[in-house]
Design a protein around this motif. Structure first.
Motif, PDB file in Angstrom:
ATOM      1  N   LYS A   1       6.033  -5.693  -4.807  1.00  0.00           N
ATOM      2  CA  LYS A   1       5.440  -5.930  -3.464  1.00  0.00           C
ATOM      3  C   LYS A   1       4.091  -6.490  -3.374  1.00  0.00           C
ATOM      4  O   LYS A   1       3.694  -7.469  -2.648  1.00  0.00           O
ATOM      5  CB  LYS A   1       5.298  -4.290  -2.861  1.00  0.00           C
ATOM      6  CG  LYS A   1       6.219  -3.710  -2.686  1.00  0.00           C
ATOM      7  CD  LYS A   1       7.349  -4.402  -1.726  1.00  0.00           C
ATOM      8  CE  LYS A   1       8.640  -3.316  -1.316  1.00  0.00           C
ATOM      9  NZ  LYS A   1       9.448  -4.150  -0.361  1.00  0.00           N
ATOM     10  N   LEU A   2       3.009  -6.356  -4.622  1.00  0.00           N
ATOM     11  CA  LEU A   2       2.034  -7.040  -4.763  1.00  0.00           C
ATOM     12  C   LEU A   2       2.151  -8.646  -4.755  1.00  0.00           C
ATOM     13  O   LEU A   2       1.563  -9.345  -3.987  1.00  0.00           O
ATOM     14  CB  LEU A   2       1.128  -6.634  -5.857  1.00  0.00           C
ATOM     15  CG  LEU A   2      -0.084  -7.468  -6.450  1.00  0.00           C
ATOM     16  CD1 LEU A   2      -1.021  -7.419  -5.271  1.00  0.00           C
ATOM     17  CD2 LEU A   2      -0.416  -7.061  -7.641  1.00  0.00           C
ATOM     18  N   ASN A   3       3.124  -8.989  -5.364  1.00  0.00           N
ATOM     19  CA  ASN A   3       3.653 -10.488  -5.847  1.00  0.00           C
ATOM     20  C   ASN A   3       3.894 -10.911  -4.239  1.00  0.00           C
ATOM     21  O   ASN A   3       3.578 -11.980  -3.934  1.00  0.00           O
ATOM     22  CB  ASN A   3       4.767 -10.620  -6.666  1.00  0.00           C
ATOM     23  CG  ASN A   3       4.283 -10.403  -8.367  1.00  0.00           C
ATOM     24  OD1 ASN A   3       2.665 -10.603  -8.328  1.00  0.00           O
ATOM     25  ND2 ASN A   3       5.121 -10.113  -9.077  1.00  0.00           N
ATOM     26  N   HIS A   4       4.956 -10.093  -3.684  1.00  0.00           N
ATOM     27  CA  HIS A   4       5.293 -10.698  -2.243  1.00  0.00           C
ATOM     28  C   HIS A   4       4.374 -11.061  -1.372  1.00  0.00           C
ATOM     29  O   HIS A   4       4.156 -11.636  -0.584  1.00  0.00           O
ATOM     30  CB  HIS A   4       6.296  -9.597  -1.895  1.00  0.00           C
ATOM     31  CG  HIS A   4       6.884 -10.091  -0.444  1.00  0.00           C
ATOM     32  ND1 HIS A   4       7.517 -11.354  -0.154  1.00  0.00           N
ATOM     33  CD2 HIS A   4       6.672  -9.528   0.930  1.00  0.00           C
ATOM     34  CE1 HIS A   4       7.960 -11.220   1.243  1.00  0.00           C
ATOM     35  NE2 HIS A   4       7.501 -10.400   1.655  1.00  0.00           N
ATOM     36  N   ALA A   5       3.246  -9.796  -1.359  1.00  0.00           N
ATOM     37  CA  ALA A   5       2.252  -9.817  -0.485  1.00  0.00           C
ATOM     38  C   ALA A   5       1.203 -10.991  -0.737  1.00  0.00           C
ATOM     39  O   ALA A   5       0.904 -11.800   0.241  1.00  0.00           O
ATOM     40  CB  ALA A   5       1.442  -8.685  -0.534  1.00  0.00           C
ATOM     41  N   LYS A   6       0.911 -11.442  -1.830  1.00  0.00           N
ATOM     42  CA  LYS A   6       0.294 -12.387  -2.236  1.00  0.00           C
ATOM     43  C   LYS A   6       0.848 -13.867  -2.021  1.00  0.00           C
ATOM     44  O   LYS A   6       0.140 -14.667  -1.244  1.00  0.00           O
ATOM     45  CB  LYS A   6       0.097 -12.552  -4.028  1.00  0.00           C
ATOM     46  CG  LYS A   6      -1.242 -11.532  -4.317  1.00  0.00           C
ATOM     47  CD  LYS A   6      -1.204 -11.647  -5.598  1.00  0.00           C
ATOM     48  CE  LYS A   6      -2.424 -11.054  -6.238  1.00  0.00           C
ATOM     49  NZ  LYS A   6      -2.523 -11.077  -7.903  1.00  0.00           N
TER      50      LYS A   6
ATOM     51  N   GLU B   1       0.797  -1.229  -0.060  1.00  0.00           N
ATOM     52  CA  GLU B   1       0.145  -0.045   0.013  1.00  0.00           C
ATOM     53  C   GLU B   1       0.810   1.220   0.111  1.00  0.00           C
ATOM     54  O   GLU B   1       0.502   2.188  -0.648  1.00  0.00           O
ATOM     55  CB  GLU B   1      -0.914   0.084   1.227  1.00  0.00           C
ATOM     56  CG  GLU B   1      -1.959  -1.047   1.050  1.00  0.00           C
ATOM     57  CD  GLU B   1      -2.798  -1.292   2.287  1.00  0.00           C
ATOM     58  OE1 GLU B   1      -2.384  -0.659   3.257  1.00  0.00           O
ATOM     59  OE2 GLU B   1      -3.938  -2.129   1.963  1.00  0.00           O
ATOM     60  N   GLU B   2       2.073   1.111   0.484  1.00  0.00           N
ATOM     61  CA  GLU B   2       2.983   2.328   0.564  1.00  0.00           C
ATOM     62  C   GLU B   2       3.591   2.508  -0.884  1.00  0.00           C
ATOM     63  O   GLU B   2       3.677   3.615  -1.231  1.00  0.00           O
ATOM     64  CB  GLU B   2       4.265   2.061   1.593  1.00  0.00           C
ATOM     65  CG  GLU B   2       3.677   2.242   3.121  1.00  0.00           C
ATOM     66  CD  GLU B   2       4.631   1.940   3.983  1.00  0.00           C
ATOM     67  OE1 GLU B   2       5.795   1.264   3.717  1.00  0.00           O
ATOM     68  OE2 GLU B   2       4.442   2.006   5.432  1.00  0.00           O
ATOM     69  N   ALA B   3       3.905   1.500  -1.608  1.00  0.00           N
ATOM     70  CA  ALA B   3       4.315   1.506  -2.947  1.00  0.00           C
ATOM     71  C   ALA B   3       3.152   2.081  -3.730  1.00  0.00           C
ATOM     72  O   ALA B   3       3.478   2.971  -4.721  1.00  0.00           O
ATOM     73  CB  ALA B   3       4.580   0.104  -3.414  1.00  0.00           C
ATOM     74  N   VAL B   4       1.888   1.849  -3.305  1.00  0.00           N
ATOM     75  CA  VAL B   4       0.816   2.405  -4.294  1.00  0.00           C
ATOM     76  C   VAL B   4       0.565   3.817  -4.133  1.00  0.00           C
ATOM     77  O   VAL B   4       0.513   4.513  -5.015  1.00  0.00           O
ATOM     78  CB  VAL B   4      -0.504   1.447  -4.025  1.00  0.00           C
ATOM     79  CG1 VAL B   4      -1.608   2.234  -4.655  1.00  0.00           C
ATOM     80  CG2 VAL B   4      -0.468   0.108  -4.523  1.00  0.00           C
TER      81      VAL B   4
ATOM     82  N   VAL C   1       5.065   2.152 -10.100  1.00  0.00           N
ATOM     83  CA  VAL C   1       4.396   0.690 -10.490  1.00  0.00           C
ATOM     84  C   VAL C   1       5.013  -0.290 -10.323  1.00  0.00           C
ATOM     85  O   VAL C   1       4.820  -1.238 -10.040  1.00  0.00           O
ATOM     86  CB  VAL C   1       3.806   1.048 -11.898  1.00  0.00           C
ATOM     87  CG1 VAL C   1       3.272  -0.217 -12.401  1.00  0.00           C
ATOM     88  CG2 VAL C   1       2.900   2.298 -12.259  1.00  0.00           C
ATOM     89  N   THR C   2       6.568  -0.323 -10.907  1.00  0.00           N
ATOM     90  CA  THR C   2       7.424  -1.330 -10.656  1.00  0.00           C
ATOM     91  C   THR C   2       7.484  -1.823  -9.115  1.00  0.00           C
ATOM     92  O   THR C   2       7.396  -3.224  -8.992  1.00  0.00           O
ATOM     93  CB  THR C   2       8.810  -1.421 -11.379  1.00  0.00           C
ATOM     94  OG1 THR C   2       9.228  -0.178 -10.614  1.00  0.00           O
ATOM     95  CG2 THR C   2       8.314  -0.833 -12.720  1.00  0.00           C
TER      96      THR C   2
ATOM     97  N   LYS D   1      -6.236 -10.732  -0.919  1.00  0.00           N
ATOM     98  CA  LYS D   1      -5.775 -10.728  -2.532  1.00  0.00           C
ATOM     99  C   LYS D   1      -6.570  -9.814  -3.554  1.00  0.00           C
ATOM    100  O   LYS D   1      -5.899  -9.106  -4.301  1.00  0.00           O
ATOM    101  CB  LYS D   1      -5.334 -12.050  -3.309  1.00  0.00           C
ATOM    102  CG  LYS D   1      -4.200 -12.681  -2.252  1.00  0.00           C
ATOM    103  CD  LYS D   1      -3.979 -14.022  -2.776  1.00  0.00           C
ATOM    104  CE  LYS D   1      -4.652 -14.920  -3.399  1.00  0.00           C
ATOM    105  NZ  LYS D   1      -4.202 -16.327  -3.900  1.00  0.00           N
ATOM    106  N   SER D   2      -7.659 -10.085  -3.649  1.00  0.00           N
ATOM    107  CA  SER D   2      -8.692  -9.422  -4.529  1.00  0.00           C
ATOM    108  C   SER D   2      -8.571  -7.888  -4.124  1.00  0.00           C
ATOM    109  O   SER D   2      -8.445  -7.038  -5.074  1.00  0.00           O
ATOM    110  CB  SER D   2     -10.157  -9.881  -4.358  1.00  0.00           C
ATOM    111  OG  SER D   2     -10.780  -9.040  -5.070  1.00  0.00           O
ATOM    112  N   LYS D   3      -8.424  -7.372  -2.952  1.00  0.00           N
ATOM    113  CA  LYS D   3      -8.491  -6.114  -2.503  1.00  0.00           C
ATOM    114  C   LYS D   3      -7.380  -5.510  -3.046  1.00  0.00           C
ATOM    115  O   LYS D   3      -7.339  -4.267  -3.643  1.00  0.00           O
ATOM    116  CB  LYS D   3      -8.680  -5.945  -1.053  1.00  0.00           C
ATOM    117  CG  LYS D   3      -8.850  -4.769  -0.505  1.00  0.00           C
ATOM    118  CD  LYS D   3      -9.098  -4.820   1.002  1.00  0.00           C
ATOM    119  CE  LYS D   3      -9.063  -3.320   1.721  1.00  0.00           C
ATOM    120  NZ  LYS D   3      -9.062  -3.572   3.212  1.00  0.00           N
ATOM    121  N   LEU D   4      -6.147  -6.314  -2.929  1.00  0.00           N
ATOM    122  CA  LEU D   4      -4.834  -5.698  -3.409  1.00  0.00           C
ATOM    123  C   LEU D   4      -4.801  -5.640  -4.906  1.00  0.00           C
ATOM    124  O   LEU D   4      -4.394  -4.547  -5.469  1.00  0.00           O
ATOM    125  CB  LEU D   4      -3.750  -6.492  -2.752  1.00  0.00           C
ATOM    126  CG  LEU D   4      -3.533  -6.841  -1.473  1.00  0.00           C
ATOM    127  CD1 LEU D   4      -2.353  -7.691  -0.914  1.00  0.00           C
ATOM    128  CD2 LEU D   4      -3.270  -5.511  -0.678  1.00  0.00           C
TER     129      LEU D   4
END
Length: 88
Positions: A50-55, A36-39, A44-45, A76-79
């Motif tokens: 971070k999205l892949n790691h969080a999932k 969320e901090e990256a967003v 984007v990169t 995961k859907s929310k992310l």
């Protein structure tokens, strides 16, 4: 306090499992927060990474039984929605 030996053992086991689950949930929440901090930063990169790691962390947490699989799917859907808003 428990009276029987087996009840005392169950209490010890529950305390250990609670501590382990607390660590797993904390790791999951940290991974989500970093995404969320990256967003919020608009990178984007970094957000994709971070999205892949969080999932991955969410899936592991669900696989271990700390959270329910539907709860993991919802997180995961929310992310994914947040990431799609960033890239759109």
């Amino acid at each position: 306090m428990a009276n029987s030996k087996s009840a005392q053992k169950r209490i010890r086991i529950i305390e250990k499992k609670t501590a382990i689950n607390k660590v797993r949930k904390s790791k999951m929440k940290t991974a989500i927060r970093r995404f969320e901090e990256a967003v919020a930063a608009g990178d984007v990169t970094l957000a994709q990474e971070k999205l892949n790691h969080a999932k991955k962390v969410i899936d592991k947490t669900a696989a271990k039984g700390t959270i329910h699989k539907n709860n993991a799917a919802r997180k995961k859907s929310k992310l994914d929605k947040k990431f799609n808003e960033l890239t759109a």
